[in-house]
Write a protein that holds these residues in place. Structure first.
Motif, PDB file in Angstrom:
ATOM      1  N   VAL A  51     -29.853  20.379 124.289  1.00 11.36           N
ATOM      2  CA  VAL A  51     -28.921  21.381 123.796  1.00 11.36           C
ATOM      3  C   VAL A  51     -29.007  21.379 122.274  1.00 11.36           C
ATOM      4  CG1 VAL A  51     -26.493  22.079 123.647  1.00 11.36           C
ATOM      5  CG2 VAL A  51     -27.392  21.090 125.775  1.00 11.36           C
ATOM      6  N   PRO A  52     -29.258  22.537 121.673  1.00  6.81           N
ATOM      7  CA  PRO A  52     -29.360  22.572 120.209  1.00  6.81           C
ATOM      8  C   PRO A  52     -28.026  22.233 119.553  1.00  6.81           C
ATOM      9  CG  PRO A  52     -29.424  24.785 121.129  1.00  6.81           C
ATOM     10  CD  PRO A  52     -29.424  23.834 122.283  1.00  6.81           C
ATOM     11  N   GLN A  53     -28.095  21.806 118.311  1.00  3.85           N
ATOM     12  CA  GLN A  53     -26.885  21.506 117.542  1.00  3.85           C
ATOM     13  C   GLN A  53     -26.144  22.810 117.276  1.00  3.85           C
ATOM     14  OE1 GLN A  53     -25.890  18.498 115.745  1.00  3.85           O
ATOM     15  NE2 GLN A  53     -27.258  17.294 117.018  1.00  3.85           N
ATOM     16  N   PRO A  87     -21.836  24.486 117.028  1.00  2.00           N
ATOM     17  CA  PRO A  87     -20.415  24.115 117.027  1.00  2.00           C
ATOM     18  C   PRO A  87     -19.932  23.916 118.467  1.00  2.00           C
ATOM     19  CG  PRO A  87     -20.794  26.035 115.635  1.00  2.00           C
ATOM     20  CD  PRO A  87     -22.077  25.765 116.362  1.00  2.00           C
ATOM     21  N   GLU A  88     -18.980  23.050 118.653  1.00  2.00           N
ATOM     22  CA  GLU A  88     -18.469  22.740 119.994  1.00  2.00           C
ATOM     23  C   GLU A  88     -18.033  23.996 120.742  1.00  2.00           C
ATOM     24  OE1 GLU A  88     -18.157  20.348 123.091  1.00  2.00           O
ATOM     25  OE2 GLU A  88     -18.856  19.648 121.142  1.00  2.00           O
ATOM     26  N   TRP A  89     -17.352  24.939 120.050  1.00  2.00           N
ATOM     27  CA  TRP A  89     -16.844  26.130 120.718  1.00  2.00           C
ATOM     28  C   TRP A  89     -17.967  26.978 121.302  1.00  2.00           C
ATOM     29  CZ3 TRP A  89     -18.556  30.875 119.295  1.00  2.00           C
ATOM     30  CH2 TRP A  89     -19.081  31.028 118.006  1.00  2.00           C
ATOM     31  N   ALA A  90     -19.171  26.910 120.715  1.00  2.00           N
ATOM     32  CA  ALA A  90     -20.272  27.780 121.135  1.00  2.00           C
ATOM     33  C   ALA A  90     -21.005  27.276 122.373  1.00  2.00           C
ATOM     34  CB  ALA A  90     -21.259  27.945 119.989  1.00  2.00           C
ATOM     35  N   LYS A  91     -20.783  26.029 122.749  1.00  2.00           N
ATOM     36  CA  LYS A  91     -21.550  25.448 123.857  1.00  2.00           C
ATOM     37  C   LYS A  91     -21.316  26.150 125.190  1.00  2.00           C
ATOM     38  CE  LYS A  91     -22.328  21.022 121.754  1.00  2.00           C
ATOM     39  NZ  LYS A  91     -22.061  19.590 121.755  1.00  2.00           N
ATOM     40  N   ASN A  92     -20.124  26.645 125.420  1.00  2.00           N
ATOM     41  CA  ASN A  92     -19.824  27.352 126.675  1.00  2.00           C
ATOM     42  C   ASN A  92     -19.157  28.700 126.410  1.00  2.00           C
ATOM     43  OD1 ASN A  92     -20.630  25.310 128.686  1.00  2.00           O
ATOM     44  ND2 ASN A  92     -19.070  24.092 127.651  1.00  2.00           N
ATOM     45  N   ALA A  93     -19.418  29.259 125.235  1.00  2.00           N
ATOM     46  CA  ALA A  93     -18.749  30.496 124.833  1.00  2.00           C
ATOM     47  C   ALA A  93     -19.265  31.712 125.600  1.00  2.00           C
ATOM     48  CB  ALA A  93     -18.942  30.722 123.333  1.00  2.00           C
TER      49      ALA A  93
END
Length: 175
Positions: free
Chosen positions: A31-33, A35-41
């Motif tokens: 998984v690329p670096q 922001p946390e919010w974007a991981k399952n956005a």
């Protein structure tokens, strides 16, 4: 060598080069670096020109987008992805940017964009947008400077070949 044999040779050389650098497919992923919010956005893409026209001129605009933010939020959206809305001669659907610091007048003003971002954030959503700096309008200052015969800071910002301005390019001419 004839032109066709040269092309075949170059194609084979390119394929061999690619094959020599090929990676084995392992099924593993990283998984690329982000922001946390974007991981399952959940992202909702908006092409401003066709989204919502607030002033009746037949072109969607920023105020029209603002008027529909509650609806977009109701869809479960976490972030809005905007297609380009910067100043452009619109020879390529707005991707040919003339000024990255100015909103295209057909969409509104820089102040409208500030308001849009504030309203999106107020609803707990995020904003991303296409920021294609490798492609500009032909009247963008970088492009204009790049065309000059005298080498300058922008000379290598674009790739120039003898076929750039042939219509159609020689490679595609003929039957």
């Amino acid at each position: 060598m004839t032109l066709d044999i040269k092309r075949l040779f170059l194609l084979c050389a390119a394929m061999l080069t690619l094959a020599s650098h090929a990676q084995t497919i392992t099924g593993r992923y990283e998984v690329p670096q982000v922001p946390e919010w974007a991981k399952n956005a959940v992202f909702y893409q908006i092409y401003p020109q066709t989204f919502c026209d607030s002033d009746g001129d037949g072109i969607g605009d920023i105020q029209g987008i603002i008027s529909k933010l509650d609806y977009v939020k109701s869809l479960g959206v976490d972030a809005i992805w905007f297609n380009p809305f910067f100043d452009s001669p619109f020879n390529d659907a707005g991707y040919d940017i003339r000024d990255y610091y100015k909103i295209a007048p057909r969409y509104g003003t820089n102040e409208d964009a500030r308001q849009l971002f504030q309203e999106v954030h107020k609803r707990g959503m995020h904003v991303i947008f296409d920021y294609v700096i490798s492609y500009t309008a032909i009247d963008h200052p970088w492009f204009v400077a790049s065309q000059k015969q005298q080498p300058n800071k922008y000379s290598n910002y674009y790739i120039w070949t003898e076929t750039n301005w042939v219509d159609p390019p020689r490679e595609f001419a003929g039957p």
